[in-house]
Design an enzyme around this catalytic site. Structure first.
Site, PDB file in Angstrom:
ATOM      1  N   SER A 163       0.825  -1.193   0.000  1.00  0.00           N
ATOM      2  CA  SER A 163       0.000   0.000   0.000  1.00  0.00           C
ATOM      3  C   SER A 163       0.872   1.260   0.000  1.00  0.00           C
ATOM      4  O   SER A 163       1.626   1.494  -0.944  1.00  0.00           O
ATOM      5  CB  SER A 163      -0.960  -0.053   1.189  1.00  0.00           C
ATOM      6  OG  SER A 163      -1.944   0.937   1.111  1.00  0.00           O
ATOM      7  N   ASP A 261     -10.249  -3.533  -4.457  1.00  0.00           N
ATOM      8  CA  ASP A 261      -9.282  -2.540  -4.000  1.00  0.00           C
ATOM      9  C   ASP A 261      -9.434  -1.293  -4.862  1.00  0.00           C
ATOM     10  O   ASP A 261      -9.366  -1.360  -6.091  1.00  0.00           O
ATOM     11  CB  ASP A 261      -7.861  -3.106  -4.146  1.00  0.00           C
ATOM     12  CG  ASP A 261      -6.776  -2.197  -3.595  1.00  0.00           C
ATOM     13  OD1 ASP A 261      -7.083  -1.045  -3.226  1.00  0.00           O
ATOM     14  OD2 ASP A 261      -5.623  -2.637  -3.543  1.00  0.00           O
ATOM     15  N   HIS A 291      -8.519  -4.686  -0.137  1.00  0.00           N
ATOM     16  CA  HIS A 291      -7.300  -4.020   0.323  1.00  0.00           C
ATOM     17  C   HIS A 291      -7.210  -4.157   1.848  1.00  0.00           C
ATOM     18  O   HIS A 291      -8.083  -3.709   2.574  1.00  0.00           O
ATOM     19  CB  HIS A 291      -7.358  -2.542  -0.069  1.00  0.00           C
ATOM     20  CG  HIS A 291      -6.076  -1.800   0.146  1.00  0.00           C
ATOM     21  ND1 HIS A 291      -5.220  -1.494  -0.879  1.00  0.00           N
ATOM     22  CD2 HIS A 291      -5.508  -1.292   1.266  1.00  0.00           C
ATOM     23  CE1 HIS A 291      -4.182  -0.824  -0.414  1.00  0.00           C
ATOM     24  NE2 HIS A 291      -4.339  -0.696   0.896  1.00  0.00           N
TER      25      HIS A 291
END
Length: 337
Positions: A163, A261, A291
């Site tokens: 991320s 995501d 996510h």
């Protein structure tokens, strides 16, 4: 609204429904207070959502000098570890830590056979852009110069993260490819944020199974870049909008995405950009995870497989930097018991 095909895997779907029903972040509380609450919640849930740490992994804590101070880092390795992978945790640049990603780092070290160095870069908003990314770049350079004294192999060095950590890793790799940093053999970008200027990641109307939410992304942008973000700063932190230097062709790349995501499309677009520029890119896509769900390995075989694919790519690129093609078929081949 953009509806994604498929469904979130089994128990992860239940977790997602709880997450979507929870109260939004209390903007009246400080980032530090919210960060501590988040850390406490994660620690309390660890035994239920994350599989136990593997045996046979040793750790060593160290301090790395950076501009304006020092930051912490932790080395994870098994006997006979080959190469060094510098890992940057996720958390939108204002959450997360080496401690909270400890079990994940242990599994990466165990499954890859490579020394993992997890970096505790400083967090926004107390340390705004470019400090967190600069910390990651300076830590990578310091490990390249001093790793041998720690028993590491800096001649075979890679970077990676999840991320926001993947965003940092991508920026660090671009800097290294431009000559502003050590030579890297590979980068692994897990659910990367590649474009802060992409309007789509801030749009509220999206499949509600997709995380992070538009509010989450907006909050991360405000913490990192301030109340009035400067476009030139967001551009500098957006690998998808970068001019790809020739040196990137020497950095093998894995880009990993999840179906549910908000950052999926820009992550896949970055893979296509690098391919067009002659970079050797391997991709992996999890069709049933949101996510953040990739860390919930006690609940999901898909999350375990995802972690194993990351580790296998690190292993292949370090054990023989010229022979890593087997990773291209890992999506259907790797399971972790």
């Amino acid at each position: 609204m953009s509806i994604r095909a498929g469904e979130v895997e089994g128990p992860l779907g239940e977790v997602l429904r709880v997450m979507m029903a929870s109260e939004p972040v209390d903007q009246e509380r400080s980032a530090a207070e919210q960060r501590e609450e988040n850390a406490q919640l994660w620690r309390a849930s660890l035994e239920f959502v994350v599989r136990p740490a593997p045996e046979g992994v040793t750790t060593e804590d160290l301090e790395i000098p950076v501009k304006g101070g020092t930051i912490g880092a932790r080395i994870y390795r098994c006997e006979g570890a080959v190469g060094t992978h510098v890992f940057f945790h996720g958390g939108a640049y204002w959450l997360g830590s080496v401690e909270l990603s400890d079990i994940h780092s242990r599994w990466l070290a165990k499954l890859s056979g490579v020394a993992i160095v997890s970096v505790d870069y400083r967090l926004a908003p107390e340390h705004p852009y470019p400090i967190p990314i600069d910390d990651c770049a300076e830590a990578t350079a310091w490990l390249a110069a001093n790793g041998a004294e720690l028993g590491l192999d800096p001649s075979s060095l890679s970077v990676g993260g999840e991320s926001a950590g993947a965003n940092a890793a991508a920026v660090v790799a671009l800097r290294c490819a431009s000559g502003d940093g050590p030579r890297l053999v590979a980068q692994v970008l897990s659910v990367p944020l590649t474009d802060w200027l992409d309007a789509a990641i801030y749009e509220a109307e999206m499949d509600p199974r997709c995380t992070p939410t538009a509010a989450d992304i907006t909050l991360a942008r405000r913490h990192l870049f301030g109340e009035a973000p400067r476009p030139e700063q967001m551009l500098a932190a957006s690998p998808l909008r970068a001019v790809i230097p020739d040196g990137m062709r020497g950095i093998k790349t894995m880009i990993m995405t999840n179906q549910f995501d908000r950052l999926r499309d820009s992550g896949q677009a970055y893979a296509q950009l690098l391919l067009r520029e002659g970079v050797e890119v391997t991709t992996y896509h999890a069709p049933d995870i949101f996510h953040g769900g990739t860390g919930m390995t006690a609940l999901s075989a898909s999350a375990c497989r995802y972690e194993a694919v990351y580790a296998a790519y690190v292993r292949e690129t370090h054990r023989d930097p010229h022979c890593y093609g087997s990773c291209r078929s890992l999506g259907a081949a790797i399971w972790v018991k």
